[in-house]
Design an enzyme around this catalytic site. Structure first.
Site, mmCIF file in Angstrom:
data_model
loop_
_atom_site.group_PDB
_atom_site.id
_atom_site.type_symbol
_atom_site.label_atom_id
_atom_site.label_comp_id
_atom_site.label_asym_id
_atom_site.label_seq_id
_atom_site.Cartn_x
_atom_site.Cartn_y
_atom_site.Cartn_z
ATOM 1 N N GLY A 1 24.111 93.124 14.321
ATOM 2 C CA GLY A 1 24.943 94.247 13.757
ATOM 3 C C GLY A 1 24.042 95.635 13.992
ATOM 4 O O GLY A 1 23.017 95.670 14.828
ATOM 5 N N SER A 2 24.063 96.608 13.057
ATOM 6 C CA SER A 2 23.303 97.817 13.149
ATOM 7 C C SER A 2 22.170 97.700 12.482
ATOM 8 O O SER A 2 21.900 96.989 11.485
ATOM 9 C CB SER A 2 24.084 99.048 12.710
ATOM 10 O OG SER A 2 24.151 98.619 11.234
ATOM 11 N N PRO A 3 21.083 98.671 12.910
ATOM 12 C CA PRO A 3 19.909 98.749 12.044
ATOM 13 C C PRO A 3 19.915 99.229 10.420
ATOM 14 O O PRO A 3 19.189 98.145 9.802
ATOM 15 C CB PRO A 3 19.106 99.634 12.596
ATOM 16 C CG PRO A 3 19.514 99.809 14.140
ATOM 17 C CD PRO A 3 20.944 99.372 13.898
ATOM 18 N N VAL B 1 22.242 97.858 8.397
ATOM 19 C CA VAL B 1 22.696 96.894 7.628
ATOM 20 C C VAL B 1 21.665 95.801 7.755
ATOM 21 O O VAL B 1 21.493 95.036 7.083
ATOM 22 C CB VAL B 1 24.084 96.277 8.220
ATOM 23 C CG1 VAL B 1 24.405 95.277 7.517
ATOM 24 C CG2 VAL B 1 24.985 97.482 8.200
ATOM 25 N N GLY B 2 20.569 95.728 8.799
ATOM 26 C CA GLY B 2 19.588 94.871 9.189
ATOM 27 C C GLY B 2 18.832 94.880 8.161
ATOM 28 O O GLY B 2 18.312 93.785 7.710
ATOM 29 N N GLU C 1 19.815 90.831 15.356
ATOM 30 C CA GLU C 1 20.232 91.396 16.617
ATOM 31 C C GLU C 1 20.705 92.661 16.461
ATOM 32 O O GLU C 1 21.967 92.910 15.850
ATOM 33 C CB GLU C 1 20.799 90.412 17.419
ATOM 34 C CG GLU C 1 20.119 88.924 17.560
ATOM 35 C CD GLU C 1 19.513 89.038 18.912
ATOM 36 O OE1 GLU C 1 19.741 89.641 19.813
ATOM 37 O OE2 GLU C 1 18.675 88.180 18.823
ATOM 38 N N CYS D 1 26.152 96.155 22.832
ATOM 39 C CA CYS D 1 24.875 96.550 22.228
ATOM 40 C C CYS D 1 23.918 96.849 23.531
ATOM 41 O O CYS D 1 22.833 97.454 23.173
ATOM 42 C CB CYS D 1 24.274 95.588 21.197
ATOM 43 S SG CYS D 1 24.382 93.959 21.867
#
Lengths: 453, 468
Positions: free
Chosen positions: B187-189, B191-192, B209, B243
């Site tokens: 997902g997105s940084p 949320v990472g 990822e 991505c």
């Protein structure tokens, strides 16, 4: 703090300049480290003696020998580790170059622990340098003599911009952890491990956490008790029990508990003589705080051997506790001291269940002549690493990864694993700009028939 | 804690040991294969409803690539599961030293919406192969695919060991309160970071990822037609919602001029004169994403495309010329069918531009001169790299797929997925005899003992002669 910013800024700028990348440079730095260990052996041993009352033999064999070995191994293997690794190609890539490129991560942080204060900084440092990174080194302030020595020596031998040493306690470490690193390797306890990972999460920094836990040691009825107990005694009481992979507690059938105690007692006499306190080979607890902590674990326990303490010298005698209750305090936390509880279990099944209902340990030990039994224990439990019929030794096999799982940690290092921990494995595919005909299959407008080709 | 029951149910199954035998793992993996075969049509339909995914693309990414991973795993599982024996030194010749691949236990896979089957299924293959129980959390944004997964996966996999959890942010937040033995997030940084922070409370290892802006450098020496095709393909696949898509182009003003007609030609070749009518061009997944992308169209000048249709969430394959680094299109990962071109003077400037920004998940360089491609590769850092093409490096299962820095940590695909979901446990099985060999390590210590210890444990520099 400004100083931290400056140190970080310099390390990052120097890394970005590319200085730490050429293999020749890395090997030159490792050679310098080798010289440092050889030339300053006396100073290193003196610091270890001051911090932990480690005798020369132990200090040399536990810390210096391991570091020298790691340096030689790394310098020899580095060219092959760092070489691009070609990978298996498929039909579509048959004419392409496909390989994995090992690249440095950038600026990494190594946080050491106080129990093996030299090797626990040096071994990660060696891997981080070998992988081409800039490295900020933060030795434990609890082993302050070694920390001071490292702060003095590393800048004398290594590139000053790339490998700064930061000393200090909790406030300095907290400040350091607000910075953005490209990897953090932390050795220490589980509680602080959580703090390190939370701080790392803010920057999406990968971490290797070498933590601890209670490493169980199961002794089967069918085994050479004299040999087993000698090996266990060695691993348990070395460094006064302050070893992350020491056998923390014993699990065995009640029928052999007495014999286990007798054998350990006999071995202790063999190792340290009648008066342990005057043996030059027996260490001390690192400080008063830990002394009081370990001493308090003895409360209410059946002491089968030992139990003597002396706060002034942080001395705790090699101690064995019998018929220990699983709910007692000594069975709750990692002991990290020369106190060995024996918990009796009625069967192997009970032992395995006992182990599996607790947090995954850093190490696990089993003693038995029965290979099937050993295989069962390995297959039905989980731990960072393990040794059967001995203790500690899996950590000195250079080609085995050393690390924890669950609460005992994540990631691994030693030897090649250190190099990989501190490297980025970058996938590289280089195609030909011509030969478009093969690509036409994938371009729209597509048809399902073409897809099935 | 609404998911505590589910997690402890899976944990009980895990403790029973049923996911460990190879036969069990193979059976579950084969069931996944049947899922892909049986539900192929439903998958194509669901992804079309979710984001107008063209069947051709859906088949390629959601079925074909997944089956490849499945087959690679089934073909090699036996070998991957074996204990890896390692070299031993002199004193350990009678011992056995090996690396055992242990499952972690109960793992969590959180998948995004853009390749909604692929991005849960490929990690799941590794999780199962490694012997774990798994909770799968598909994205609620690709809601048709979410429903398909929630309703049908349970017909194929063992429900005691594998479960699907649906929902949005609140549900995922509650799920993350539980202790897992591994978390795999795509997902997105931002949320990472949230996922890793939640994982830190339980000391759960993670693979993240993530994403970023994937630069695509095009040198002046290149086959313009082929470059245009390969770049257009990578950019407009899944309407840009990939991505690893080339996010923006870096080239000289001359190359920009040469590329424009070639890009126009490639787009027409792929999608016809009106891409909105092509069955091979996707749509934007949601109104929110559509509006976000629409706002980026003001960057630079629209050289190709630029048309939008809100009712269909259609954005035409678009190329923006003369985009400035300060423009909106250069502030965030685009994740849409818009290709900005940023003009630079030369390769050095391009490399500086790339290195001044967060490290991307993928990096592309096009040149007929292999030295140029190698220069870009060597002087930059990225998750992965592809020279003279886009996207393709992730289709080779022998290459690791993962990010670095903001674009992620960890890697997977092929054996790397199996390794991701396994704990590599160092094991030493020693002999109970030969106790005399251990004497040098025991107190009381003597100089002689130290000498012996040094000799037996030392690694001798190659080239020195040793009798032992």
């Amino acid at each position: 703090m400004e100083r931290t910013q400056q140190i970080m800024g310099r390390a990052r700028a120097t890394f970005n300049s590319g200085r730490s990348r050429p293999l020749e440079f890395r090997i030159q730095q490792l050679k310098a480290l080798e010289r440092m260990v050889q030339e300053k052996e006396k100073e290193i041993l003196a610091a270890l003696k001051a911090d932990l009352n480690k005798c020369g033999h132990n200090a040399y064999s536990q810390e210096i020998l391991g570091v020298l070995r790691e340096l030689i191994l790394t310098m020899e293997k580095l060219p092959s580790w760092a070489a691009p690794q070609p990978v298996k190609k498929d039909l579509l890539s048959i004419r392409d170059e496909a390989y994995i490129s090992y690249e440095p991560l950038g600026v990494v942080l190594v946080i050491g622990a106080w129990n093996y204060p030299f090797v626990l900084v040096m071994q990660p440092l060696i891997g981080a340098i070998a992988a081409g990174n800039a490295v900020v080194v933060k030795p434990s302030e609890v082993s302050e003599n070694t920390a001071q020595l490292l702060a003095e020596l590393l800048p004398q031998y290594l590139d000053k911009d790339l490998y700064p040493v930061v000393t200090g306690g909790v406030p300095e470490t907290t400040e350091l952890l607000t910075q953005r690193f490209d990897h953090i390797l932390y050795t220490g306890n589980t509680a602080v491990g959580r703090i390190v990972m939370s701080a790392a999460a803010k920057h999406l920094t990968p971490v290797t956490l070498e933590l601890g836990g209670k490493s169980p040691c199961y002794i089967d009825k069918d085994c050479d008790l004299a040999v087993a107990c000698r090996r266990i005694t060695w691993g348990k009481y070395m460094n006064c029990g302050q070893t992350c992979i020491a056998p923390d507690y014993i699990l065995c059938d009640p029928s052999i508990q007495g014999k286990v105690v007798e054998n350990i007692k006999a071995t202790l006499k063999e190792f340290y003589g009648e008066d342990v306190k005057s043996s030059p080979d027996y260490e001390r607890i690192v400080n008063k705080r830990h002394f009081r902590r370990v001493k308090s674990l003895l409360e209410g326990q059946k002491i089968a051997h030992g139990g003597e303490t002396d706060e002034a010298s942080c001395f705790i005698a090699p101690t064995i506790l019998t018929d220990v209750s699983p709910e007692s305090k000594v069975m709750e936390e990692e002991i990290f001291g020369p106190v060995l509880p024996i918990v009796t279990v009625q069967s192997l099944d009970e032992a395995i269940e006992f182990i599996n209902h607790r947090e995954k340990p850093l190490a696990l030990y089993v003693f038995s002549n029965n290979k099937q039994l050993i295989r069962r224990v390995i297959s039905e439990t989980s731990s960072g690493g393990m040794t059967a019929n001995d203790v500690i030794m899996h950590s000195v096999v250079p080609d085995l990864p050393f690390g924890g799982v669950g609460h005992s940690g994540m990631g691994a290092y030693h030897g090649k694993f250190s190099f990989e921990t501190f490297s980025h494995r970058r996938a590289c595919l280089i195609k030909d700009l011509k030969l478009e005909v093969v690509n036409k299959l994938r371009y729209p407008p597509g048809s399902m028939e073409v897809m099935h080709l | 804690n609404p998911y505590a029951g589910l997690v402890s149910h899976l944990r009980a199954s895990w403790l029973s040991g049923k996911t460990r035998p190879m036969e069990y793992r193979v059976a579950q993996l084969e069931a996944l294969g049947r899922f892909l075969d049986d539900k192929k049509q439903e998958i194509l339909e669901a992804t079309e409803l979710d984001m107008g995914k063209p069947s051709f693309e859906a088949f390629f990414s959601e079925i074909l690539l997944c089956k490849n991973e499945l087959n690679v795993t089934l073909n090699n599982l036996c070998h991957w599961m074996k204990d890896e024996h390692v070299d031993k030194n002199l004193v350990m010749q009678l011992d056995s030293a090996f690396i055992r691949k242990d499952p972690y236990g109960v793992v969590l896979i959180i998948a995004p919406w853009n390749y909604p089957i692929h991005l849960f299924l490929v990690p799941l293959i590794g999780a199962i192969a490694a012997g774990n129980c798994t909770i799968i959390k598909p994205s609620e944004i690709s809601k048709n695919t979410e429903r398909l997964i929630a309703e049908t996966l349970s017909c194929y996999l063992d429900n005691d060991c594998f479960a699907v959890v649906t929902g949005g942010v609140p549900e995922t937040t509650r799920l993350l309160e539980n202790k897992f033995d591994y978390i795999f997030f795509t997902g997105s940084p931002p949320v990472g970071r949230i996922v890793m922070t939640a994982a830190a409370k339980h000391l759960t290892p993670v693979t993240l990822e993530l994403g970023g802006k994937n630069p695509c450098y095009v040198s002046d020496t290149c086959d313009v037609t082929n470059v245009a095709r390969r770049v257009a393909w990578g950019r407009f696949f899944n309407a840009g919602q990939t991505c690893i898509a080339p996010d923006y182009l870096l080239c000289t003003v001359e190359m920009q001029e040469k590329l424009m007609p070639a890009l126009r030609a490639a787009i027409t070749e792929f999608f016809g004169p009106n891409p909105q009518e092509s069955p091979d061009f996707g749509r934007i997944v949601s109104d929110k994403q559509f509006r976000r992308l629409q706002a980026l169209l003001g960057s630079g000048r629209v050289a190709i495309g630029g048309q939008t249709d809100e009712a269909e969430r259609y954005i035409a394959p678009t190329v923006l010329a003369d985009v400035l680094p300060s423009d909106p299109a250069m502030q965030e990962e685009i994740f849409g069918p818009i290709l900005p071109i940023v003009v630079i003077a030369n390769m050095d400037e391009a490399i500086d531009f790339i290195n001044a920004r967060p490290r991307p998940l993928a990096l592309y360089a096009f040149s007929c001169d292999s030295k140029v491609v190698n220069q870009v590769l060597e002087r930059t850092s990225s998750g992965g790299f592809c020279g003279n093409d886009t996207l393709m490096h992730v289709t080779l299962t022998s290459l690791p797929f993962g990010g670095i820095g903001n674009s992620g940590l960890g890697k997977y695909h092929g054996k790397f997925t199996f390794d991701t979901f396994s704990h590599h446990r160092g094991c030493l099985h020693r002999n109970m005899g030969l106790e005399t060999l251990n004497t040098p390590r025991y107190p009381p210590y003597t100089q002689q003992k130290l000498g012996l210890l040094t000799t037996t444990f030392e690694v001798k520099r190659k080239g020195t002669c040793t009798l032992l």
